[in-house]
Every structure is written in structure tokens, then in C-alpha cells.
Design an enzyme around this catalytic site. Structure first.
Site, PDB file in Angstrom:
ATOM      1  CG  HIS A  15      -2.021  -0.702   1.240  1.00 30.60           C
ATOM      2  ND1 HIS A  15      -3.154  -1.328   0.233  1.00 30.60           N
ATOM      3  CD2 HIS A  15      -2.388  -2.005   2.274  1.00 30.60           C
ATOM      4  CE1 HIS A  15      -3.390  -2.086   1.165  1.00 30.60           C
ATOM      5  NE2 HIS A  15      -2.988  -2.754   1.132  1.00 30.60           N
ATOM      6  CG  HIS A  16       2.001   3.040  -2.876  1.00 34.64           C
ATOM      7  ND1 HIS A  16       1.686   2.276  -3.138  1.00 34.64           N
ATOM      8  CD2 HIS A  16       3.650   3.641  -3.062  1.00 34.64           C
ATOM      9  CE1 HIS A  16       3.028   1.795  -3.896  1.00 34.64           C
ATOM     10  NE2 HIS A  16       3.783   2.382  -4.084  1.00 34.64           N
ATOM     11  N   PRO A  18       0.322   9.132   1.194  1.00 32.33           N
ATOM     12  CG  PRO A  18      -1.609  10.564   0.891  1.00 32.33           C
ATOM     13  CD  PRO A  18      -1.528   9.598   1.452  1.00 32.33           C
ATOM     14  CB  ILE A  20       2.119  16.333   3.163  1.00 36.07           C
ATOM     15  CG1 ILE A  20       3.666  16.319   2.890  1.00 36.07           C
ATOM     16  CG2 ILE A  20       1.874  17.671   4.624  1.00 36.07           C
ATOM     17  CD1 ILE A  20       3.644  18.036   3.007  1.00 36.07           C
ATOM     18  N   GLY A  21       0.230  15.126   5.552  1.00 35.14           N
ATOM     19  CA  GLY A  21      -1.464  14.959   6.090  1.00 35.14           C
ATOM     20  C   GLY A  21      -2.516  16.113   6.328  1.00 35.14           C
ATOM     21  CG  LEU A  22      -6.028  18.343   8.265  1.00 37.69           C
ATOM     22  CD1 LEU A  22      -5.037  19.604   7.927  1.00 37.69           C
ATOM     23  CD2 LEU A  22      -6.842  18.170   7.381  1.00 37.69           C
ATOM     24  N   GLY A  23      -3.155  16.477  10.171  1.00 38.04           N
ATOM     25  CA  GLY A  23      -3.158  16.429  11.455  1.00 38.04           C
ATOM     26  C   GLY A  23      -5.084  16.268  12.189  1.00 38.04           C
ATOM     27  CG  ASP A  49      -2.748  11.750  12.257  1.00 37.39           C
ATOM     28  OD1 ASP A  49      -2.893  10.021  12.193  1.00 37.39           O
ATOM     29  OD2 ASP A  49      -2.729  11.716  13.219  1.00 37.39           O
ATOM     30  CE1 TYR A  54      -4.730  12.636  18.941  1.00 40.92           C
ATOM     31  CE2 TYR A  54      -5.620  12.534  16.773  1.00 40.92           C
ATOM     32  CZ  TYR A  54      -4.734  12.111  17.593  1.00 40.92           C
ATOM     33  OH  TYR A  54      -3.126  12.375  17.699  1.00 40.92           O
ATOM     34  CE  LYS A  83      -2.916   8.886  15.568  1.00 39.89           C
ATOM     35  NZ  LYS A  83      -3.340   9.825  15.462  1.00 39.89           N
ATOM     36  CG  HIS A 123      -2.942   6.616  20.443  1.00 36.91           C
ATOM     37  ND1 HIS A 123      -4.082   7.694  20.227  1.00 36.91           N
ATOM     38  CD2 HIS A 123      -2.339   7.912  20.812  1.00 36.91           C
ATOM     39  CE1 HIS A 123      -3.874   9.179  19.712  1.00 36.91           C
ATOM     40  NE2 HIS A 123      -2.802   9.152  20.427  1.00 36.91           N
TER      41      HIS A 123
END
Ligand code: A2P
Length: 348
Positions: A15-16, A18, A20-23, A49, A54, A83, A123
Site C-alpha cells: 500500500h502507498h 501520501p 503529507i496529511g492533515l492532523g 490522521d 481526539y 488509533k 496509540h
């Protein structure tokens, strides 16, 4: 988005993901995280993410639903991470083994409105007693008793091996494409590698110029474990290293490089993570539209000499330290991650 930021890293299972992601940590103000996710996906982000801890997965799920319905993105083009929270480890501590771990993933999938996760992480490598955190009064228990000793309700157990066995079942039953861990030390990763059928694909840890952790990064690269770095901007914490007395965004070394390149300090910090380490994915958090775009507008290079200067800021400083190793607390098993800190510090 610039080409480099759209680029992906391959996991060892094929699997791939990216780079950069959004936290979404601390994006808890009602209404903000959903808009941020929609804005980010439309701006080109493909990795989000999340975490049950959260407390905002339902809102993210509603945003994803809208995006799918509008045809803004297809499920298979997104990479969604979540997580398992510390109250939901599997294993012998809880009388019924995998139950809470299985239920937690199901709840996460339901909240996010998804059939599967692209990546599910443990986590933290320790567990909390479920009943204390499930307090219906919502009372937050003190971390230490009046005499300074750790509050025994924070139940510290190494349960992650049982949890990992449960996670492997999630891959087998198709609920998770990949599995990994977060906040794990080299020793803890090796323990999993020694017993597992499926090795961890990712270790998500704190990564920024004040905290390089070269040994852990080298170990992960050698074992083909991708590192996902959180808090690339130093988060919102005011717990700055004494040596500098300022947060990363205000550090003069970063500011000078930013001015030279005509970029913001945030862009320098985010660019540094991807340019400095080819095994790294970074997840800056923002709920501000202009910053969401700014954080992936990285079509420039930092000169090698300046990358070196940024690396020299390393002072082993953690913004997120656990409260588990306090004076008088003998649970030193987690020494690679846990350090002494203020009672105000909170597990991310
Ligand atoms: P906000 O969400 O209000 O935009 P980290 O990713 O290191 O945890 O940092 C997150 C913090 O950094 C949040 O407070 C976020 O604020 C802020 N932030 C995100 N992007 C930028 C930026 N480009 N410039 C300044 N602050 C930013």
C-alpha cells in the site's frame, strides 16, 4: 499541491501513503474539524490522521460522507488513519480479551462512516483502566496524589503484544489495510517484530527540529517501518526548551531561513521534515483554511547548509511527554519515550 508533496511512500505490504496529511489532534471545537477536512481534501490532501482519543471522529465522518456524496473524492483515493485509545487494549488485563479492542475499532469505523481504515495504530504502548476514564461525571483524575506519588488509578501495563495479535486479525478480516503503532521505542518495536506475523507498517512519533531521535529513525528505516511525524510545528504547547526559550515557529534560525526563501516559518518546518528524511510522513494540524493551503505549498528547496543548521537545533525536547514516569514511579520500562515533566503535560 507541488509534486513532491503529492508523492507517496510505499509500505512494505504494497500500500502507498501520501507524504503529507492533515492532523486533527486538538481540533475539537464543534464545527471546525469537519470544515477543515472538507477544505483540505478539496485542496488536495489525501491523508487524514484521526484517533478515537481526539474526540472528533463523528464530525470527521460527517465531512467525509459529504465529500463522497458530492463526488469530491473517492474512498479509495483517501488514506484514513486512526488509533486505538489506551482504555481499549486487548489482553489479559481485561476479563474478556479482545472485546474492547474489537469494539473500539467498530466504533471508530462507525463514527468515520467507513468500512475499513487504511492504517490503524496502537496509540500508546500502555493501557489505562477503562472504568476510571469512563467516569460518567467526566471528572478528570489527578495525575499524582497529594504526597506526589503517581495516582494508582493510572494502570500501567504492557499490553501491546496482545493488542498486536488482535490488530493482525483486523487485517485478516479486511477492517484495516495496514497496522502500526505510535509512540513506540526501538525496544518495543523489536518485541512486536519478534512475535508478530505482520510487522508494524508505521510508527507515529513526535518529529520536529527540537527532537531528532536519529537512532529511532535509523532503526525504523532499517526495518522498513515508515515514520509518521506529529507536531512538526511544535503544536500549541508553551513548554519550550530552556535552551531556546521560544517555540519552533519563533526560533530565529527558522525565521532567518524563512525570510531568505520568502516563505513562512511553518513552511520551512514542514518542508524540512520531508526533505531531511525520505522515510518520513508529516501531519501538520490546522483548522485555518489559509494555513491548510500554506502547509502544503512547498514547491521550494531548503539549501543543504540550512538543513544542517535546522538539524543542529536538536535538543531532545518533547512537547508531548507522558506523565507516567514521575519521581517515585518505578515503571521505567518506557524510558525511550517517557521523561519527567510537569503535571500539566498530557498524553497526546
Ligand atoms: P490552527 O489549527 O488554528 O491553524 P502541530 O501540527 O505541530 O501540532 O501544530 C498545530 C498548531 O499549529 C495549531 O495551533 C495550528 O493552528 C498551528 N498552525 C498550523 N499551521 C500553521 C501555520 N501555517 N502557521 C502558523 N501556525 C500554524
Amino acid at each position: 499541491m507541488a509534486d513532491q508533496e503529492q508523492s507517496t511512500l510505499a509500505l512494505k505490504n504494497g500500500h502507498h501513503l501520501p507524504r503529507i496529511g492533515l492532523g486533527t489532534f486538538q481540533a475539537t471545537q464543534q464545527g471546525l474539524v469537519g470544515s477543515a477536512v472538507k477544505y483540505a481534501v478539496k485542496a488536495g490532501y489525501r491523508l487524514i490522521d484521526c484517533a478515537s482519543g481526539y474526540g472528533n471522529q463523528k464530525e470527521i465522518g460527517a465531512a467525509l460522507k459529504e465529500l463522497f456524496e458530492e463526488g469530491a473524492v473517492k474512498r479509495e483515493d483517501l488514506f484514513i488513519v486512526s488509533k486505538l485509545f489506551q482504555t481499549h487494549h486487548a489482553g489479559t488485563q481485561h476479563e474478556d480479551g479482545d472485546r474492547r479492542c474489537v469494539e473500539s475499532l467498530d466504533e471508530t469505523l462507525e463514527d468515520l462512516g467507513l468500512d475499513y481504515l487504511d492504517l490503524y495504530l496502537i496509540h500508546w504502548p500502555f493501557g489505562f483502566q477503562e472504568k476510571k476514564l469512563d467516569d460518567s461525571e467526566g471528572i478528570k483524575q489527578p495525575l499524582r496524589l497529594g504526597d506526589g506519588s503517581p495516582n494508582p488509578i493510572w494502570n500501567i501495563k504492557m499490553e501491546y503484544l496482545d493488542t498486536w495479535r488482535c490488530f493482525e486479525k483486523f487485517v485478516a478480516n479486511g477492517k484495516c489495510k495496514s497496522i502500526g503503532v505510535s509512540n513506540f521505542t526501538e525496544e518495543q518495536l523489536q518485541q512486536i517484530i519478534d512475535m508478530c506475523t505482520i510487522p508494524p507498517a508505521v510508527n507515529q512519533i513526535e518529529v520536529h527540529p527540537y527532537l531528532l531521535q536519529q537512532n529511532l529513525h535509523s532503526y525504523c528505516a532499517e526495518k522498513n517501518i515508515r515514520v509518521m511525524g506529529y507536531s512538526p510545528l511544535g503544536s500549541t504547547s508553551s513548554n519550550h526548551p530552556q535552551k531556546y526559550g521560544v517555540n519552533l515557529l519563533s526560533n530565529p534560525v527558522i525565521k532567518v531561513i524563512a525570510e531568505k526563501l520568502g516563505k513562512t516559518a511553518a513552511q520551512i518546518l514542514i518542508k524540512w521534515t520531508t526533505q531531511n528524511n525520505s522515510n518520513l510522513i508529516t501531519i501538520p494540524k490546522s483548522t485555518t483554511p489559509s494555513r491548510i493551503v500554506e502547509n502544503v505549498s512547498l514547491d521550494f528547496e531548503i539549501e543543504n547548509e540550512d538543513v544542517k543548521k535546522i538539524n543542529e537545533l536538536d535538543c531532545g525536547h518533547r512537547y508531548f511527554i507522558s506523565y507516567l514516569k514521575k519521581p517515585g514511579n518505578d515503571n521505567i520500562w518506557h524510558s525511550g519515550v517517557i521523561e519527567e515533566g510537569n503535571d500539566d503535560d498530557w498524553v497526546r
